[in-house]
Scaffold this motif. Sequence first.
Motif, PDB file in Angstrom:
ATOM      1  N   THR A 124      15.086  13.585   3.028  1.00 54.04           N
ATOM      2  CA  THR A 124      15.073  12.845   1.767  1.00 54.04           C
ATOM      3  C   THR A 124      14.628  11.395   1.976  1.00 54.04           C
ATOM      4  OG1 THR A 124      17.399  12.338   2.051  1.00 54.04           O
ATOM      5  CG2 THR A 124      16.890  14.250   0.713  1.00 54.04           C
ATOM      6  N   THR A 125      14.182  11.081   3.192  1.00 56.31           N
ATOM      7  CA  THR A 125      13.773   9.685   3.452  1.00 56.31           C
ATOM      8  C   THR A 125      12.381   9.424   2.858  1.00 56.31           C
ATOM      9  OG1 THR A 125      12.754  10.246   5.572  1.00 56.31           O
ATOM     10  CG2 THR A 125      15.083   9.616   5.618  1.00 56.31           C
ATOM     11  N   GLU A 126      12.074   8.132   2.710  1.00 53.16           N
ATOM     12  CA  GLU A 126      10.789   7.748   2.123  1.00 53.16           C
ATOM     13  C   GLU A 126       9.629   8.136   3.025  1.00 53.16           C
ATOM     14  OE1 GLU A 126      10.014   3.561   1.043  1.00 53.16           O
ATOM     15  OE2 GLU A 126      11.861   3.820  -0.147  1.00 53.16           O
ATOM     16  N   CYS A 127       8.513   8.499   2.419  1.00 53.92           N
ATOM     17  CA  CYS A 127       7.324   8.810   3.225  1.00 53.92           C
ATOM     18  C   CYS A 127       6.300   7.696   3.017  1.00 53.92           C
ATOM     19  CB  CYS A 127       6.738  10.149   2.792  1.00 53.92           C
ATOM     20  SG  CYS A 127       5.278  10.603   3.739  1.00 53.92           S
ATOM     21  N   PRO A 128       5.694   7.200   4.086  1.00 50.66           N
ATOM     22  CA  PRO A 128       4.721   6.113   3.933  1.00 50.66           C
ATOM     23  C   PRO A 128       3.543   6.472   3.034  1.00 50.66           C
ATOM     24  CG  PRO A 128       5.209   6.518   6.259  1.00 50.66           C
ATOM     25  CD  PRO A 128       5.899   7.587   5.483  1.00 50.66           C
ATOM     26  N   CYS A 129       3.308   7.760   2.783  1.00 50.13           N
ATOM     27  CA  CYS A 129       2.148   8.143   1.964  1.00 50.13           C
ATOM     28  C   CYS A 129       2.360   7.791   0.492  1.00 50.13           C
ATOM     29  CB  CYS A 129       1.851   9.630   2.099  1.00 50.13           C
ATOM     30  SG  CYS A 129       2.880  10.695   1.052  1.00 50.13           S
ATOM     31  N   GLY A 130       3.606   7.497   0.103  1.00 50.69           N
ATOM     32  CA  GLY A 130       3.873   7.107  -1.285  1.00 50.69           C
ATOM     33  C   GLY A 130       4.381   8.255  -2.159  1.00 50.69           C
TER      34      GLY A 130
ATOM     35  N   MET B  31      -9.104   9.239  -2.431  1.00 51.12           N
ATOM     36  CA  MET B  31      -8.129   9.919  -3.293  1.00 51.12           C
ATOM     37  C   MET B  31      -6.846  10.163  -2.493  1.00 51.12           C
ATOM     38  SD  MET B  31      -9.648  13.040  -5.453  1.00 51.12           S
ATOM     39  CE  MET B  31      -8.882  13.695  -6.901  1.00 51.12           C
ATOM     40  N   GLU B  32      -5.765   9.474  -2.897  1.00 52.24           N
ATOM     41  CA  GLU B  32      -4.566   9.624  -2.075  1.00 52.24           C
ATOM     42  C   GLU B  32      -3.647  10.729  -2.577  1.00 52.24           C
ATOM     43  OE1 GLU B  32      -3.029   5.725  -1.842  1.00 52.24           O
ATOM     44  OE2 GLU B  32      -4.707   5.095  -0.586  1.00 52.24           O
TER      45      GLU B  32
ATOM     46  N   CYS C 124       1.345  15.832   4.136  1.00 53.71           N
ATOM     47  CA  CYS C 124       0.345  14.807   3.837  1.00 53.71           C
ATOM     48  C   CYS C 124      -0.231  14.376   5.185  1.00 53.71           C
ATOM     49  CB  CYS C 124       0.994  13.642   3.091  1.00 53.71           C
ATOM     50  SG  CYS C 124       2.314  12.848   4.022  1.00 53.71           S
ATOM     51  N   GLN C 125      -1.063  13.352   5.182  1.00 51.57           N
ATOM     52  CA  GLN C 125      -1.697  12.966   6.443  1.00 51.57           C
ATOM     53  C   GLN C 125      -0.716  12.330   7.434  1.00 51.57           C
ATOM     54  OE1 GLN C 125      -4.681  13.936   7.569  1.00 51.57           O
ATOM     55  NE2 GLN C 125      -4.685  15.148   5.698  1.00 51.57           N
ATOM     56  N   GLU C 126       0.497  12.007   6.972  1.00 53.59           N
ATOM     57  CA  GLU C 126       1.512  11.498   7.907  1.00 53.59           C
ATOM     58  C   GLU C 126       1.994  12.610   8.844  1.00 53.59           C
ATOM     59  OE1 GLU C 126       2.408   8.289   8.027  1.00 53.59           O
ATOM     60  OE2 GLU C 126       1.093   7.825   6.326  1.00 53.59           O
TER      61      GLU C 126
END
Length: 438
Positions: free
Chosen positions: A308-314, A1-2, A249-251
């Motif tokens: 405001t940058t993108e997060c790899p978690c989506g 579950m992400e 998140c996990q990041e």
Amino acid sequence: MEYLNEVEVMPREQLDALKLERLRATLARLNEHVPFYREKFKDSEFRPGDLKSLDDLASLPFTLKDDLRDNYPFGLFAVPMRDIVRIHASSGTTGKPTVDGYTAKDIRVWAELVARAIVAGMGTPDDVVQVAYGYGLFTGGLGLHYGAELLGASVIPISGGNTKRQIRLMVDFGSTILACTPSYALNMAEEMREMGIDPAKDIKLKSGIFGAEPWTEEMRVQLEAALNLSAIDIYGLSETMGPGVAIECQEKNGLHIFEDSFIPEIIDSETGRVLPPGTAGELVITNINKEGMSLLRYRTRDITRLDTTECPCGRTHYRIHRFMGRTDDMLVIRGVNVFPSQIEMILMQIPGLAPQYQIVVDRVSNLDVLEVQVEMSEENFSDEIKVLEELENRIAGEIATYLGIKARVSLKEPKSIRRSDGKAVRVIDNRKLLGGAS
Ligand code: DLL
């Protein structure tokens, strides 16, 4: 579950449109039902109906903690009491408590936000969540409780305190997620060692959802090692809801702020001007998905910056950086600004110390005096004067180098600094008693 809810990965354009729509509706409701805001709108050149874009938010008035106190207890509620199903309040140790009211829908929204946060902390319906935040008027216990239940996890509503029993039940019930303040989690780790419990073998914790007080990256390292889990940071405040405003998140690269419910802004606390992403300042929050009480541009006094940058978690929701502290926690020592978290960061990097400290500030002959009391770890404890002096000098040296201030350092015996089972008291500012604190 992400992630739990599609809204967490909603494309930016759609998310902004949702925010604008909810902001409009909130302004209209505040104007209609809350005399305090109606008066504010009357006094300002900008009327709620003028709102064209999210940028217009900056033209609206702020809400301060004093506004909540002036309208104590229920003056800012936007619905009749009949529709309020829950009331929470701050402890009020520094003045009148601040009060928040929730409708049945608010409780559902809040539970869903906390459930999202638990999922970000690796939670699933299969988990056993030990909620060791205090239950009661404080939002931590019930906030995490409802979120974990909504997710379908098994909740242990143990609240804070009674640490030995916490640990026994953690072992017997196989808790997989621990939710409490980071300082209490440290106390649990200490107690576990004394009870001869090995976190790697005897307990099943996989993650810790820690918040309600500032804590550093260095503290995370200590907690993850001591409890053999992944520690994530959860943020919230009772004035705008409670826990579940933002979560890592996990990041572990900042806390996603749930923008479909809270609009964040970072301002310069002196001028009130909105600062660009990446610049540190005071976090201001606007509730856009709450009925019982919604605050407009609430000045949290918490210091962070917006990413405001993108997060790899989506997840598409913006992130706020781990908190440095509060504007009112900032100590001014002989003109130098210092946050307790900066001192924590230094202490945690020096071997031989336990992660237990207290900062005492005094004024002697009109001069500020900073004392840092820190415990030695059990393994490194020594009462040899020479060893103690050397370590004290080393700590004072690091504080002088990094912060540019002189500190008196007192090494303490293990377990001599008072433990708390909720928010730790890190600073004792005796200047306040003298009426001269800055
Ligand atoms: O502390 C709500 C909460 C409960 C948050 C459980 C997280 C977990 P209050 O008692 O109203 O509410 O205190 C809010 O605590 O303005 C911050 O100064 C501080 N705070 C909360 N979370 C964090 C955090 C709850 N993760 C005040 N990092 C806020 C730093 C935090 N400070």
